[in-house]
Design a protein around this motif. Sequence first.
Motif, PDB file in Angstrom:
ATOM      1  N   UNK A   1       0.769  -1.259  -0.033  1.00  0.00           N
ATOM      2  CA  UNK A   1      -0.055   0.136  -0.039  1.00  0.00           C
ATOM      3  C   UNK A   1       0.814   1.335   0.120  1.00  0.00           C
ATOM      4  N   UNK A   2       2.167   1.012  -0.118  1.00  0.00           N
ATOM      5  CA  UNK A   2       3.107   2.266   0.025  1.00  0.00           C
ATOM      6  C   UNK A   2       2.913   3.107   1.045  1.00  0.00           C
ATOM      7  N   UNK A   3       2.608   2.302   2.128  1.00  0.00           N
ATOM      8  CA  UNK A   3       2.709   3.213   3.457  1.00  0.00           C
ATOM      9  C   UNK A   3       3.997   2.929   4.444  1.00  0.00           C
ATOM     10  N   UNK A   4       4.650   4.090   4.720  1.00  0.00           N
ATOM     11  CA  UNK A   4       5.969   3.911   5.472  1.00  0.00           C
ATOM     12  C   UNK A   4       5.818   3.239   6.656  1.00  0.00           C
ATOM     13  N   UNK A   5       6.651   2.215   6.865  1.00  0.00           N
ATOM     14  CA  UNK A   5       6.766   1.388   8.036  1.00  0.00           C
ATOM     15  C   UNK A   5       7.990   1.634   8.878  1.00  0.00           C
ATOM     16  N   UNK A   6       7.631   1.684  10.118  1.00  0.00           N
ATOM     17  CA  UNK A   6       8.702   2.036  11.046  1.00  0.00           C
ATOM     18  C   UNK A   6       8.623   0.989  12.070  1.00  0.00           C
ATOM     19  N   UNK A   7       9.159  -0.138  12.132  1.00  0.00           N
ATOM     20  CA  UNK A   7       9.148  -0.940  13.346  1.00  0.00           C
ATOM     21  C   UNK A   7       9.952  -0.546  14.682  1.00  0.00           C
ATOM     22  N   UNK A   8       9.391  -0.339  15.601  1.00  0.00           N
ATOM     23  CA  UNK A   8       9.772   0.139  16.878  1.00  0.00           C
ATOM     24  C   UNK A   8       9.738  -1.136  18.072  1.00  0.00           C
TER      25      UNK A   8
END
Length: 292
Positions: free
Chosen positions: A263-270
């Motif tokens: 979906x071209x959503x920026x993904x930031x795993x934390x």
Amino acid sequence: MIPRELFKKIRQIEIRTRGLVHDIFGGEYHSAFKGQGIEFSEVRPYQIGDDIRTIDWNVSARSGETYVKIFEEEREQTLMLLVDVSGSEDFGSKEKFKREVAAEICAVAAFSAIQNNDKVGLLLFTDRVERFVPPKKGRRHVLRLIRDLFAHTPQSTGTNLSVALQHALHVLRRRSIVLIVSDFFDDGFEPALRALARRHDTVAIHLQDPREEELPAVGLVELTDPETGETVLLDTWSRSARRVFAEQAYARRQRTAGLLRRLHVDHVPIRTDEGYVEPLIRFFRHRNRKGR
């Protein structure tokens, strides 16, 4: 009246996160989230090297000298924080619960936004919209949002991301920055997320805790789902049981990452055991490189 302990915690969060914004994140945020366009600022005399397409022919004709138009980025934007406060957020095997990490990340984002003269709004959700605070500017407004993040007692423990995403679609009229802070323990939200990502600059802050990914060998353990209340007894001495648990957790993370990528959503795993500063810095700098 804010309880003394809560006031103290909010003040500590403000001091810590405003310091991070001043030293690190303010400029990174500005560069990562560009304005929605440019607007005319002024005219000045032509200088060698100026783009001839910016010449203001009307002013030049009246003055007898060559003038060019100067444009500035149309900076003001809206940052909407969509924060998961379901039962699974009140979990943390290290120093902080996921909900506390979420509050600090939101504080960093909110103070960065108001430093750039942007508006900030808040939507807290479980399997319903728990609280909605319309976007505004200013330090007092941001402190109110931080207070709501810590003080709000959820009415439910379940998770329904679709409800939150659809509500954001309904209330955000102009293109905005939408920060979704959740562990994404939910299914069926792809259509709503696709619609939101088409209209808004959408970023997923994916909270993860090590104990939700791997179990230690400590014998018989009762595991309770904080959202449904369902309890199972698990023999953690069993290597196969621990392996199945880890494999299921890994598969869930991969499904979420794959969906966000499609979906071209920026993904930031934390992760709760590693801190959020470095992942956020990497995210901002990646966006800057991508933008260039």
